[in-house]
Scaffold this active site. Structure first.
Site, PDB file in Angstrom:
ATOM      1  N   ASP A   1       0.846  -1.190   0.000  1.00 14.59           N
ATOM      2  CA  ASP A   1       0.000   0.000   0.000  1.00 14.59           C
ATOM      3  C   ASP A   1       0.886   1.246   0.000  1.00 14.59           C
ATOM      4  O   ASP A   1       1.902   1.309   0.683  1.00 14.59           O
ATOM      5  CB  ASP A   1      -0.921  -0.014   1.230  1.00 14.59           C
ATOM      6  CG  ASP A   1      -2.074   0.962   1.099  1.00 14.59           C
ATOM      7  OD1 ASP A   1      -3.223   0.500   0.981  1.00 14.59           O
ATOM      8  OD2 ASP A   1      -1.831   2.196   1.099  1.00 14.59           O
TER       9      ASP A   1
ATOM     10  N   ASN B   1     -12.806  -3.143   2.710  1.00  8.13           N
ATOM     11  CA  ASN B   1     -13.677  -1.980   2.853  1.00  8.13           C
ATOM     12  C   ASN B   1     -14.673  -1.988   1.696  1.00  8.13           C
ATOM     13  O   ASN B   1     -14.274  -2.187   0.547  1.00  8.13           O
ATOM     14  CB  ASN B   1     -12.854  -0.688   2.818  1.00  8.13           C
ATOM     15  CG  ASN B   1     -11.890  -0.589   3.991  1.00  8.13           C
ATOM     16  OD1 ASN B   1     -12.209  -1.025   5.096  1.00  8.13           O
ATOM     17  ND2 ASN B   1     -10.709  -0.044   3.761  1.00  8.13           N
TER      18      ASN B   1
ATOM     19  N   GLY C   1     -15.542   2.837   3.852  1.00  8.49           N
ATOM     20  CA  GLY C   1     -14.261   3.516   3.655  1.00  8.49           C
ATOM     21  C   GLY C   1     -13.539   3.126   2.378  1.00  8.49           C
ATOM     22  O   GLY C   1     -12.337   3.364   2.243  1.00  8.49           O
ATOM     23  N   GLN C   2     -14.263   2.536   1.427  1.00  8.83           N
ATOM     24  CA  GLN C   2     -13.620   2.127   0.175  1.00  8.83           C
ATOM     25  C   GLN C   2     -13.331   3.359  -0.680  1.00  8.83           C
ATOM     26  O   GLN C   2     -14.198   4.226  -0.860  1.00  8.83           O
ATOM     27  CB  GLN C   2     -14.522   1.147  -0.597  1.00  8.83           C
ATOM     28  CG  GLN C   2     -13.856   0.604  -1.855  1.00  8.83           C
ATOM     29  CD  GLN C   2     -14.676  -0.513  -2.520  1.00  8.83           C
ATOM     30  OE1 GLN C   2     -15.798  -0.810  -2.101  1.00  8.83           O
ATOM     31  NE2 GLN C   2     -14.102  -1.110  -3.546  1.00  8.83           N
TER      32      GLN C   2
ATOM     33  N   HIS D   1     -10.401  -5.354  -3.036  1.00 11.95           N
ATOM     34  CA  HIS D   1      -9.060  -5.707  -2.541  1.00 11.95           C
ATOM     35  C   HIS D   1      -9.138  -6.082  -1.072  1.00 11.95           C
ATOM     36  O   HIS D   1      -9.978  -5.575  -0.327  1.00 11.95           O
ATOM     37  CB  HIS D   1      -8.074  -4.547  -2.744  1.00 11.95           C
ATOM     38  CG  HIS D   1      -8.591  -3.224  -2.274  1.00 11.95           C
ATOM     39  ND1 HIS D   1      -9.488  -2.482  -3.024  1.00 11.95           N
ATOM     40  CD2 HIS D   1      -8.366  -2.509  -1.145  1.00 11.95           C
ATOM     41  CE1 HIS D   1      -9.782  -1.368  -2.372  1.00 11.95           C
ATOM     42  NE2 HIS D   1      -9.129  -1.364  -1.217  1.00 11.95           N
TER      43      HIS D   1
ATOM     44  N   HIS E   1      -6.986  -5.875   2.312  1.00  8.87           N
ATOM     45  CA  HIS E   1      -5.827  -5.288   2.993  1.00  8.87           C
ATOM     46  C   HIS E   1      -5.249  -6.342   3.937  1.00  8.87           C
ATOM     47  O   HIS E   1      -5.991  -6.925   4.732  1.00  8.87           O
ATOM     48  CB  HIS E   1      -6.237  -4.104   3.865  1.00  8.87           C
ATOM     49  CG  HIS E   1      -6.780  -2.912   3.138  1.00  8.87           C
ATOM     50  ND1 HIS E   1      -6.054  -1.766   2.932  1.00  8.87           N
ATOM     51  CD2 HIS E   1      -7.994  -2.681   2.583  1.00  8.87           C
ATOM     52  CE1 HIS E   1      -6.797  -0.878   2.283  1.00  8.87           C
ATOM     53  NE2 HIS E   1      -7.978  -1.406   2.063  1.00  8.87           N
TER      54      HIS E   1
HETATM   55  P1  5GP Z   1      -9.651   1.336   0.245  1.00 11.00           P
HETATM   56  O1  5GP Z   1      -9.740   2.648   0.960  1.00 11.00           O
HETATM   57  O2  5GP Z   1     -10.334   1.402  -1.106  1.00 11.00           O
HETATM   58  O3  5GP Z   1     -10.058   0.149   1.045  1.00 11.00           O
HETATM   59  O4  5GP Z   1      -8.110   1.107  -0.022  1.00 11.00           O
HETATM   60  C1  5GP Z   1      -7.420   1.653  -1.079  1.00 11.00           C
HETATM   61  C2  5GP Z   1      -5.965   1.618  -0.716  1.00 11.00           C
HETATM   62  O5  5GP Z   1      -5.215   1.818  -1.893  1.00 11.00           O
HETATM   63  C3  5GP Z   1      -5.544   2.718   0.265  1.00 11.00           C
HETATM   64  O6  5GP Z   1      -5.019   2.125   1.443  1.00 11.00           O
HETATM   65  C4  5GP Z   1      -4.515   3.528  -0.506  1.00 11.00           C
HETATM   66  O7  5GP Z   1      -3.442   3.943   0.303  1.00 11.00           O
HETATM   67  C5  5GP Z   1      -4.065   2.562  -1.589  1.00 11.00           C
HETATM   68  N1  5GP Z   1      -3.660   3.174  -2.822  1.00 11.00           N
HETATM   69  C6  5GP Z   1      -4.324   4.145  -3.511  1.00 11.00           C
HETATM   70  N2  5GP Z   1      -3.672   4.452  -4.647  1.00 11.00           N
HETATM   71  C7  5GP Z   1      -2.579   3.636  -4.686  1.00 11.00           C
HETATM   72  C8  5GP Z   1      -1.516   3.478  -5.615  1.00 11.00           C
HETATM   73  O8  5GP Z   1      -1.436   4.139  -6.657  1.00 11.00           O
HETATM   74  N3  5GP Z   1      -0.568   2.552  -5.321  1.00 11.00           N
HETATM   75  C9  5GP Z   1      -0.624   1.799  -4.179  1.00 11.00           C
HETATM   76  N4  5GP Z   1       0.362   0.925  -3.980  1.00 11.00           N
HETATM   77  N5  5GP Z   1      -1.611   1.918  -3.284  1.00 11.00           N
HETATM   78  C10 5GP Z   1      -2.573   2.831  -3.527  1.00 11.00           C
END
Ligand code: 5GP
Length: 114
Positions: free
Chosen positions: A30, A87, A93-94, A100, A102
């Site tokens: 991440d 999420n 919080g997505q 995905h 985490h």
């Molecule tokens: P969500 O909030 O959708 O559950 O998680 C998305 C995750 O993707 C976040 O933790 C954010 O830091 C990560 N993320 C967003 N853009 C990028 C990216 O360009 N590269 C990487 N490696 N992680 C990303």
């Protein structure tokens, strides 16, 4: 489904620190880690969110979780423990609409989450 940053990572259009890959799954660190180990496990076949997953996705969802657990074991962090999180949508919080998992490890997690 609209293209996402994760689709670009799968296509190698933008860089990512990839730690695991197989025919169906890609895993990478991440960008904004919330724990010493924070890795995202994504299906190569995009599903927008857990809410959009269908019965035919059940095996793939299981494989994402198992890949996360296997990686934690590989790092020697499985016995101490880790957390996997999906999420879903706004209240969950997505922020990236490519499902995905985490994997968070390397520190004590708290409950309930914020
Ligand atoms: P969500 O909030 O959708 O559950 O998680 C998305 C995750 O993707 C976040 O933790 C954010 O830091 C990560 N993320 C967003 N853009 C990028 C990216 O360009 N590269 C990487 N490696 N992680 C990303």
């Amino acid at each position: 489904m609209t293209d996402t940053i994760f689709a670009k990572i799968i296509r190698r259009e933008i860089p990512a620190d990839i730690v695991y890959e197989d025919d169906e799954i890609l895993a990478f660190r991440d960008l904004n880690p919330q724990a010493p180990v924070h890795v995202l496990f994504i299906p190569k076949r995009a599903i927008a969110s857990l809410e959009k997953a269908e019965p035919g996705d059940a095996e793939l969802l299981g494989k994402l979780q198992l890949a996360a657990a296997a990686y934690a074991r590989e790092l020697g962090m499985a016995e101490d423990g880790f957390r996997t999180v999906i999420n879903c949508n706004t209240h969950g919080g997505q922020t990236v609409y490519h499902l995905h998992v985490h994997l968070l490890a390397g520190r004590h997690m708290h409950w309930p989450p914020g």
